[in-house]
Design a protein around this motif. Structure first.
Motif, mmCIF file in Angstrom:
data_model
loop_
_atom_site.group_PDB
_atom_site.id
_atom_site.type_symbol
_atom_site.label_atom_id
_atom_site.label_comp_id
_atom_site.label_asym_id
_atom_site.label_seq_id
_atom_site.Cartn_x
_atom_site.Cartn_y
_atom_site.Cartn_z
ATOM 1 N N GLU A 1 0.860 -1.178 0.000
ATOM 2 C CA GLU A 1 0.000 0.000 0.000
ATOM 3 C C GLU A 1 0.899 1.231 0.000
ATOM 4 O OE1 GLU A 1 -2.682 2.863 0.069
ATOM 5 O OE2 GLU A 1 -1.158 2.807 1.652
ATOM 6 N N ASN A 2 0.626 2.184 -0.882
ATOM 7 C CA ASN A 2 1.563 3.246 -1.212
ATOM 8 C C ASN A 2 1.240 4.606 -0.601
ATOM 9 O OD1 ASN A 2 3.934 3.110 -2.684
ATOM 10 N ND2 ASN A 2 2.950 3.240 -4.678
ATOM 11 N N THR A 3 0.064 4.767 -0.012
ATOM 12 C CA THR A 3 -0.402 6.130 0.273
ATOM 13 C C THR A 3 -0.711 6.418 1.740
ATOM 14 O OG1 THR A 3 -2.706 5.529 -0.223
ATOM 15 C CG2 THR A 3 -1.373 6.360 -2.044
ATOM 16 N N GLU A 4 -0.632 5.410 2.605
ATOM 17 C CA GLU A 4 -0.854 5.685 4.034
ATOM 18 C C GLU A 4 0.143 4.879 4.857
ATOM 19 O OE1 GLU A 4 -4.896 4.737 5.033
ATOM 20 O OE2 GLU A 4 -4.623 2.589 4.876
ATOM 21 N N GLY A 5 -0.096 4.752 6.148
ATOM 22 C CA GLY A 5 0.853 4.034 6.991
ATOM 23 C C GLY A 5 1.998 4.922 7.426
ATOM 24 N N GLU A 6 3.159 4.311 7.633
ATOM 25 C CA GLU A 6 4.293 5.025 8.230
ATOM 26 C C GLU A 6 4.838 6.129 7.331
ATOM 27 O OE1 GLU A 6 4.242 0.775 9.692
ATOM 28 O OE2 GLU A 6 4.038 1.798 7.753
ATOM 29 N N TYR A 7 4.653 6.017 6.023
ATOM 30 C CA TYR A 7 5.268 6.974 5.109
ATOM 31 C C TYR A 7 4.344 8.133 4.745
ATOM 32 C CZ TYR A 7 8.989 3.521 4.391
ATOM 33 O OH TYR A 7 10.024 2.643 4.564
ATOM 34 N N SER A 8 3.311 8.352 5.515
ATOM 35 C CA SER A 8 2.387 9.442 5.223
ATOM 36 C C SER A 8 2.977 10.806 5.526
ATOM 37 C CB SER A 8 1.091 9.264 6.025
ATOM 38 O OG SER A 8 0.437 8.071 5.645
ATOM 39 N N GLY A 9 4.063 10.844 6.308
ATOM 40 C CA GLY A 9 4.707 12.110 6.640
ATOM 41 C C GLY A 9 3.949 12.922 7.664
ATOM 42 N N LEU A 10 3.093 12.256 8.420
ATOM 43 C CA LEU A 10 2.301 12.951 9.439
ATOM 44 C C LEU A 10 3.033 12.883 10.779
ATOM 45 C CD1 LEU A 10 -1.213 11.526 8.463
ATOM 46 C CD2 LEU A 10 -0.262 13.757 7.872
ATOM 47 N N GLU A 11 3.949 13.801 10.987
ATOM 48 C CA GLU A 11 4.686 13.808 12.245
ATOM 49 C C GLU A 11 5.002 15.242 12.660
ATOM 50 O OE1 GLU A 11 8.188 11.457 11.686
ATOM 51 O OE2 GLU A 11 9.173 12.919 10.410
ATOM 52 N N HIS A 12 5.155 15.411 13.959
ATOM 53 C CA HIS A 12 5.451 16.739 14.487
ATOM 54 C C HIS A 12 6.135 16.586 15.845
ATOM 55 C CE1 HIS A 12 1.574 15.649 16.288
ATOM 56 N NE2 HIS A 12 1.955 16.387 17.318
ATOM 57 N N GLU A 13 6.816 17.637 16.258
ATOM 58 C CA GLU A 13 7.454 17.660 17.574
ATOM 59 C C GLU A 13 6.506 18.366 18.536
ATOM 60 O OE1 GLU A 13 11.930 18.323 19.346
ATOM 61 O OE2 GLU A 13 11.235 19.649 17.748
ATOM 62 N N SER A 14 5.821 17.583 19.351
ATOM 63 C CA SER A 14 4.797 18.148 20.238
ATOM 64 C C SER A 14 5.405 19.044 21.316
ATOM 65 C CB SER A 14 3.975 17.024 20.876
ATOM 66 O OG SER A 14 4.829 16.077 21.494
ATOM 67 N N VAL A 15 6.509 18.609 21.903
ATOM 68 C CA VAL A 15 7.323 19.433 22.797
ATOM 69 C C VAL A 15 8.773 19.122 22.457
ATOM 70 C CG1 VAL A 15 5.597 19.468 24.654
ATOM 71 C CG2 VAL A 15 7.348 17.677 24.628
ATOM 72 N N PRO A 16 9.715 19.990 22.777
ATOM 73 C CA PRO A 16 11.107 19.726 22.430
ATOM 74 C C PRO A 16 11.564 18.346 22.902
ATOM 75 C CG PRO A 16 10.882 21.976 23.188
ATOM 76 C CD PRO A 16 9.549 21.315 23.427
ATOM 77 N N GLY A 17 12.094 17.586 21.984
ATOM 78 C CA GLY A 17 12.604 16.258 22.320
ATOM 79 C C GLY A 17 11.571 15.158 22.255
ATOM 80 N N VAL A 18 10.317 15.487 21.897
ATOM 81 C CA VAL A 18 9.262 14.476 21.783
ATOM 82 C C VAL A 18 8.606 14.608 20.414
ATOM 83 C CG1 VAL A 18 7.084 13.581 22.689
ATOM 84 C CG2 VAL A 18 8.809 14.502 24.263
ATOM 85 N N VAL A 19 8.766 13.584 19.589
ATOM 86 C CA VAL A 19 8.202 13.585 18.236
ATOM 87 C C VAL A 19 7.076 12.557 18.161
ATOM 88 C CG1 VAL A 19 8.648 13.099 15.802
ATOM 89 C CG2 VAL A 19 10.340 14.350 17.155
ATOM 90 N N GLU A 20 5.954 12.980 17.612
ATOM 91 C CA GLU A 20 4.827 12.085 17.390
ATOM 92 C C GLU A 20 4.699 11.820 15.888
ATOM 93 O OE1 GLU A 20 1.682 13.094 20.901
ATOM 94 O OE2 GLU A 20 1.803 14.531 19.243
ATOM 95 N N SER A 21 4.721 10.551 15.505
ATOM 96 C CA SER A 21 4.520 10.147 14.117
ATOM 97 C C SER A 21 3.207 9.365 14.035
ATOM 98 C CB SER A 21 5.675 9.275 13.626
ATOM 99 O OG SER A 21 6.886 9.994 13.633
ATOM 100 N N LEU A 22 2.308 9.823 13.176
ATOM 101 C CA LEU A 22 0.999 9.190 13.063
ATOM 102 C C LEU A 22 1.015 8.133 11.975
ATOM 103 C CD1 LEU A 22 -1.320 12.318 13.344
ATOM 104 C CD2 LEU A 22 -0.548 10.777 15.161
ATOM 105 N N ARG A 23 0.546 6.965 12.304
ATOM 106 C CA ARG A 23 0.431 5.876 11.335
ATOM 107 C C ARG A 23 -1.065 5.618 11.104
ATOM 108 N NH1 ARG A 23 -0.014 0.074 11.474
ATOM 109 N NH2 ARG A 23 1.195 -0.897 9.790
ATOM 110 N N ILE A 24 -1.541 6.026 9.958
ATOM 111 C CA ILE A 24 -2.963 5.909 9.653
ATOM 112 C C ILE A 24 -3.213 4.652 8.835
ATOM 113 C CG2 ILE A 24 -4.962 7.040 8.625
ATOM 114 C CD1 ILE A 24 -3.712 8.581 10.956
#
Length: 357
Positions: A138-161
């Motif tokens: 599957e090419n369009t969702e999952g880990e490679y969706s690029g949905l990530e952000h640094e919620s607080v310094p030193g903590v990154v959240e990556s969303l896997r849809i």
């Protein structure tokens, strides 16, 4: 019996409509196809395709796009032409770099099914012979969706849809591929023992599609870490593996090692409206770019897949046969598979082989 006939009839009609959607318009008996060389070895291996197509007088006109890290140019061309041949864009691991242009292109065009073909070559020495494995990811969702952000310094959240809709359509694509190519089984790769909701949804959806619509194809599942071990030890037990995004990337590299080189793996990406053909193992080859030593086989065979997609089967068969025969003879092969020839010499050997048919 009636139900099975209805399913097959509906399937053939859907396939015909799908194919019609993906085909570009023909002008003067010729197709226009978007060509995106990509980075690293891209110019060299797409040049091999151009030379072979020219020698065979194939009715393809390439519209070459130099995207220069700008996906919109490539997307515009592909939306116009519907079919493309593409090298791999480089994605830096540096946090200051851009995100993956390859992922952006696939998401923009919604080419949701990536197909990579791992088939052994006569003349290429490997640990395990006679590998013939297909990985559909599957090419369009999952880990490679690029949905990530640094919620607080030193903590990154990556969303896997993971969604039922997208899991269902890639599952249906995999079973359709099995039917059309006389494959016997489809195995869903997952980690549902730990990620019970996300991977559980993917695993269960594949099973449901198989049971309801493709009773003639065996439907199985396997945990991704076991799949990796089994692929290395006993790859012949698998026919088609259908996977979420990242698992397919990992298993694809294992498959490349099984057949002898990432330069031997053709691939394609399919959506509802567009088809983009590119090497199945996504290695850019930055370190060997411009040295005339890259193996263009993956790109050449990907272009043959493109020709079959366009209905130009005779050209596709000739090119595939010539490429495999040159490799089997072992006189003009590239260094990654034990030879010493240059990219250009290997390409000329294929052209000369084609003249003998």
């Amino acid at each position: 019996m009636l139900r099975n006939c209805f399913i097959k009839s509906r399937r053939s009609l859907a396939t015909a409509a799908f194919k019609e959607q993906l085909l570009p318009k023909k002008y003067g008996g010729r197709y226009t196809v978007t060509l995106i060389p990509g980075d690293g070895i891209g110019q060299e291996i797409t040049s091999s395709v151009r030379k072979i197509f020219s020698s065979e007088n194939i009715p393809i006109d390439f519209e070459e796009i130099d995207a220069e890290n700008n996906v919109s140019k490539a997307v515009e061309s592909l939306k116009r032409n519907k079919v493309g041949l593409k090298g791999i864009w480089h994605t830096s691991a540096d946090q200051s770099g851009h995100g993956s242009l390859n992922v952006a292109l696939r998401k923009e065009l919604d080419v949701y099914a990536n197909v990579a073909l791992f088939k052994s070559f006569d003349g290429v020495k490997t640990k395990i012979p006679n590998v013939d494995l297909v990985i559909i990811r599957e090419n369009t969702e999952g880990e490679y969706s690029g949905l990530e952000h640094e919620s607080v310094p030193g903590v990154v959240e990556s969303l896997r849809i993971v969604t039922r809709a997208k899991s269902e359509r890639v599952a249906r694509f995999a079973f359709d591929f099995a039917v059309k190519n006389n494959r016997k089984s489809v195995t869903a790769v997952h980690k549902a023992n730990i990620m019970k909701l996300g991977d559980g949804l993917f695993k269960n959806t594949v099973a449901e599609v198989g049971a309801a619509e493709y009773p003639e194809i065996e439907s199985k599942s396997i945990i991704v870490d076991n799949a990796s071990m089994q692929a290395v030890a006993k790859p012949h037990q698998f026919d088609i593996l259908v996977t979420p995004n990242m698992y397919g990337a990992i298993l694809g590299n294992i498959g490349s090692a099984l057949v002898g080189s990432p330069g031997l793996v053709p691939g394609a990406n399919f959506g509802r409206e567009y088809a983009v053909f590119e090497p199945g193992s996504r290695h850019v080859g930055l370190d060997i770019g411009g040295k005339d030593i890259a193996n263009p086989t993956a790109m050449i065979l990907s272009s043959a897949l493109m020709l079959r997609h366009l209905g130009l089967n005779e050209y596709a068969d000739r090119i595939s046969r010539a490429t495999r025969e040159v490799i089997a003879e072992g006189k003009k092969t590239t260094r990654d598979i034990g030879g010493s020839s240059k990219t250009s010499e290997f390409t000329e050997a294929i052209i000369e082989k084609l003249k003998t048919y």
